[in-house]
Design a protein around this motif. Structure first.
Motif, PDB file in Angstrom:
ATOM      1  N   HIS A 278       0.935  -1.510  -0.143  1.00  0.00           N
ATOM      2  CA  HIS A 278      -0.131  -0.016  -0.248  1.00  0.00           C
ATOM      3  C   HIS A 278       0.538   1.222  -0.152  1.00  0.00           C
ATOM      4  O   HIS A 278       0.705   2.554   0.003  1.00  0.00           O
ATOM      5  CB  HIS A 278      -1.267  -0.048   1.100  1.00  0.00           C
ATOM      6  N   THR A 279       2.153   1.154  -0.113  1.00  0.00           N
ATOM      7  CA  THR A 279       3.292   2.471   0.196  1.00  0.00           C
ATOM      8  C   THR A 279       3.194   2.644  -1.142  1.00  0.00           C
ATOM      9  O   THR A 279       3.178   1.919  -2.495  1.00  0.00           O
ATOM     10  CB  THR A 279       4.458   1.932   0.641  1.00  0.00           C
ATOM     11  N   PRO A 280       3.253   3.797  -1.319  1.00  0.00           N
ATOM     12  CA  PRO A 280       3.392   4.753  -3.281  1.00  0.00           C
ATOM     13  C   PRO A 280       4.706   3.605  -3.991  1.00  0.00           C
ATOM     14  O   PRO A 280       4.078   4.101  -4.692  1.00  0.00           O
ATOM     15  CB  PRO A 280       3.549   6.323  -2.675  1.00  0.00           C
ATOM     16  N   LEU A 281       5.808   3.825  -3.118  1.00  0.00           N
ATOM     17  CA  LEU A 281       6.583   3.119  -3.977  1.00  0.00           C
ATOM     18  C   LEU A 281       6.161   2.014  -4.096  1.00  0.00           C
ATOM     19  O   LEU A 281       6.499   1.578  -5.524  1.00  0.00           O
ATOM     20  CB  LEU A 281       7.806   3.401  -2.850  1.00  0.00           C
ATOM     21  N   PHE A 282       5.658   0.797  -3.687  1.00  0.00           N
ATOM     22  CA  PHE A 282       5.499  -0.645  -4.168  1.00  0.00           C
ATOM     23  C   PHE A 282       3.556  -0.947  -4.400  1.00  0.00           C
ATOM     24  O   PHE A 282       3.574  -1.960  -4.405  1.00  0.00           O
ATOM     25  CB  PHE A 282       5.354  -1.291  -2.712  1.00  0.00           C
TER      26      PHE A 282
ATOM     27  N   TYR B  42      13.725   1.083   5.321  1.00  0.00           N
ATOM     28  CA  TYR B  42      12.902   0.312   6.165  1.00  0.00           C
ATOM     29  C   TYR B  42      11.374   0.489   5.859  1.00  0.00           C
ATOM     30  O   TYR B  42      11.137   1.784   4.991  1.00  0.00           O
ATOM     31  CB  TYR B  42      13.078   0.536   7.612  1.00  0.00           C
ATOM     32  N   PHE B  43      10.865  -0.653   6.492  1.00  0.00           N
ATOM     33  CA  PHE B  43       9.756   0.554   6.384  1.00  0.00           C
ATOM     34  C   PHE B  43       9.050   0.210   8.148  1.00  0.00           C
ATOM     35  O   PHE B  43       8.853  -1.171   8.686  1.00  0.00           O
ATOM     36  CB  PHE B  43       8.681  -0.603   5.679  1.00  0.00           C
ATOM     37  N   LEU B  44       8.387   0.813   8.489  1.00  0.00           N
ATOM     38  CA  LEU B  44       7.983   0.901  10.108  1.00  0.00           C
ATOM     39  C   LEU B  44       6.698   0.319   9.995  1.00  0.00           C
ATOM     40  O   LEU B  44       5.841   0.897   9.129  1.00  0.00           O
ATOM     41  CB  LEU B  44       7.600   2.524   9.652  1.00  0.00           C
TER      42      LEU B  44
ATOM     43  N   PRO C  55       3.880   4.602  10.951  1.00  0.00           N
ATOM     44  CA  PRO C  55       3.549   3.533  10.873  1.00  0.00           C
ATOM     45  C   PRO C  55       3.807   3.435   9.208  1.00  0.00           C
ATOM     46  O   PRO C  55       2.141   4.831   9.027  1.00  0.00           O
ATOM     47  CB  PRO C  55       2.131   2.416  11.734  1.00  0.00           C
ATOM     48  N   ASP C  56       3.541   2.527   9.018  1.00  0.00           N
ATOM     49  CA  ASP C  56       3.425   2.737   7.588  1.00  0.00           C
ATOM     50  C   ASP C  56       3.940   3.510   6.629  1.00  0.00           C
ATOM     51  O   ASP C  56       3.851   3.300   5.021  1.00  0.00           O
ATOM     52  CB  ASP C  56       1.587   2.695   7.060  1.00  0.00           C
ATOM     53  N   ASP C  57       4.868   3.736   6.762  1.00  0.00           N
ATOM     54  CA  ASP C  57       6.020   4.696   6.194  1.00  0.00           C
ATOM     55  C   ASP C  57       7.156   4.149   5.590  1.00  0.00           C
ATOM     56  O   ASP C  57       7.459   3.227   6.491  1.00  0.00           O
ATOM     57  CB  ASP C  57       6.290   6.309   7.187  1.00  0.00           C
ATOM     58  N   LEU C  58       7.801   4.378   4.491  1.00  0.00           N
ATOM     59  CA  LEU C  58       9.498   3.837   4.036  1.00  0.00           C
ATOM     60  C   LEU C  58      10.029   5.050   5.075  1.00  0.00           C
ATOM     61  O   LEU C  58       9.977   5.786   4.332  1.00  0.00           O
ATOM     62  CB  LEU C  58       9.217   3.421   2.625  1.00  0.00           C
ATOM     63  N   PHE C  59      11.314   4.409   4.345  1.00  0.00           N
ATOM     64  CA  PHE C  59      12.046   5.877   4.850  1.00  0.00           C
ATOM     65  C   PHE C  59      13.688   4.657   4.136  1.00  0.00           C
ATOM     66  O   PHE C  59      13.822   3.591   4.333  1.00  0.00           O
ATOM     67  CB  PHE C  59      12.578   6.138   6.396  1.00  0.00           C
TER      68      PHE C  59
ATOM     69  N   THR D  29       8.786  -1.472  15.694  1.00  0.00           N
ATOM     70  CA  THR D  29       9.363  -2.897  14.788  1.00  0.00           C
ATOM     71  C   THR D  29       9.543  -2.278  12.447  1.00  0.00           C
ATOM     72  O   THR D  29       8.427  -1.156  12.892  1.00  0.00           O
ATOM     73  CB  THR D  29       8.044  -3.775  14.858  1.00  0.00           C
ATOM     74  N   VAL D  30      10.250  -2.443  12.583  1.00  0.00           N
ATOM     75  CA  VAL D  30      10.537  -1.883  11.138  1.00  0.00           C
ATOM     76  C   VAL D  30      10.714  -3.364  10.433  1.00  0.00           C
ATOM     77  O   VAL D  30      11.570  -4.036  11.128  1.00  0.00           O
ATOM     78  CB  VAL D  30      11.202  -1.351  10.765  1.00  0.00           C
ATOM     79  N   LEU D  31      10.596  -3.410   9.526  1.00  0.00           N
ATOM     80  CA  LEU D  31      11.117  -4.261   8.197  1.00  0.00           C
ATOM     81  C   LEU D  31      12.407  -3.912   7.374  1.00  0.00           C
ATOM     82  O   LEU D  31      12.407  -2.964   6.526  1.00  0.00           O
ATOM     83  CB  LEU D  31      10.150  -5.161   6.900  1.00  0.00           C
ATOM     84  N   GLU D  32      13.463  -4.712   7.281  1.00  0.00           N
ATOM     85  CA  GLU D  32      14.660  -3.449   7.699  1.00  0.00           C
ATOM     86  C   GLU D  32      15.042  -4.873   5.487  1.00  0.00           C
ATOM     87  O   GLU D  32      14.622  -6.159   5.775  1.00  0.00           O
ATOM     88  CB  GLU D  32      15.650  -4.798   8.405  1.00  0.00           C
ATOM     89  N   ILE D  33      14.586  -3.937   4.366  1.00  0.00           N
ATOM     90  CA  ILE D  33      14.800  -4.167   3.257  1.00  0.00           C
ATOM     91  C   ILE D  33      16.353  -3.833   2.856  1.00  0.00           C
ATOM     92  O   ILE D  33      17.335  -2.943   2.388  1.00  0.00           O
ATOM     93  CB  ILE D  33      14.009  -3.441   2.569  1.00  0.00           C
TER      94      ILE D  33
END
Length: 221
Positions: free
Chosen positions: A6-10, A47-49, A73-77, A99-103
């Motif tokens: 749902h992020t603009p990038l993905f 990262y995705f928060l 939350p739900d932001d990429l940075f 909690t973040v997702l490390e990409i």
């Protein structure tokens, strides 16, 4: 982490492209105050928060630190580091249990290089971020404390022509730093707004009876 779609990038990425990226990504949990990455350190991930808050902090020439953005939350940075020479330009610090997702950046960049359309979308996102930062610089350099705070509250406000209630995305000290103010100045401005009948404050919840009146008040400062 399905919310990543749902992020603009993905949002334009098909499942068969995003699945390999997710397979190589991992969730990380940080406690309040813990550093995710430091300014100037080698960048290997973005990262995705998912939960919590992250403050992005830059060091000024004076040695003072400035919160340049509060990630929700739900932001990429930190995705822009793919085009910035491989080092983080800011420090990322958790402002709550987070909690973040490390990409991984290398796989992300490899995918972009194979898909020119995705690359253009990425550049469009970075252009929007640059516009945001230029706008923030203008706020900090020419606007009064009242104008900075009013603009910030109105940006958080979901409506402009009817009463609204918003919740500050971080502690007041972090919001003050974000606006280039001291906590004491922020408290004084909030008090003046409250006495003028423009807002009501209940801890981190701020009610705005008339957003247009707040905008007019700030314009006259």
């Amino acid at each position: 982490m399905l919310r990543l779609h749902h992020t603009p990038l993905f949002s334009a990425w098909p499942n068969d492209m995003i699945a390999p990226l997710l397979a190589q990504s991992q969730p990380l949990t940080l406690e309040s105050g813990e550093i995710l990455f430091a300014e100037g350190s080698p960048a290997r991930s973005f990262y995705f928060l998912a939960v919590g808050r992250i403050n992005l902090i830059a060091a000024a020439a004076t040695g003072q630190e400035k919160i340049v953005e509060i990630i929700q939350p739900d932001d990429l940075f930190a995705e822009a580091v793919a085009f910035l020479g491989g080092r983080y330009p800011v420090t990322a610090q958790a402002d709550a249990t987070t909690t973040v997702l490390e990409i991984p950046l290398d796989l992300f960049v490899a995918t972009l290089e194979q898909r020119p359309l995705l690359m253009r979308q990425m550049l469009a996102r970075l252009s929007m971020r640059l516009h945001f930062l230029v706008k923030e610089l203008r706020h900090l350099s020419v606007e009064s404390a009242e104008q900075r705070l009013a603009s910030y509250l109105l940006e958080l406000c979901p409506v402009v022509n009817s009463p609204a209630a918003i919740e500050l995305p971080a502690k007041k000290a972090a919001v003050a730093a974000r606006l280039g103010l001291t906590p004491e100045t922020l408290s004084r401005v909030l008090s003046r707004m409250r006495k003028a009948g423009l807002i009501e404050v209940e801890q981190r919840t701020i009610s705005i009876p008339d957003p247009l009146a707040l905008r007019r008040w700030a314009g006259g400062r």
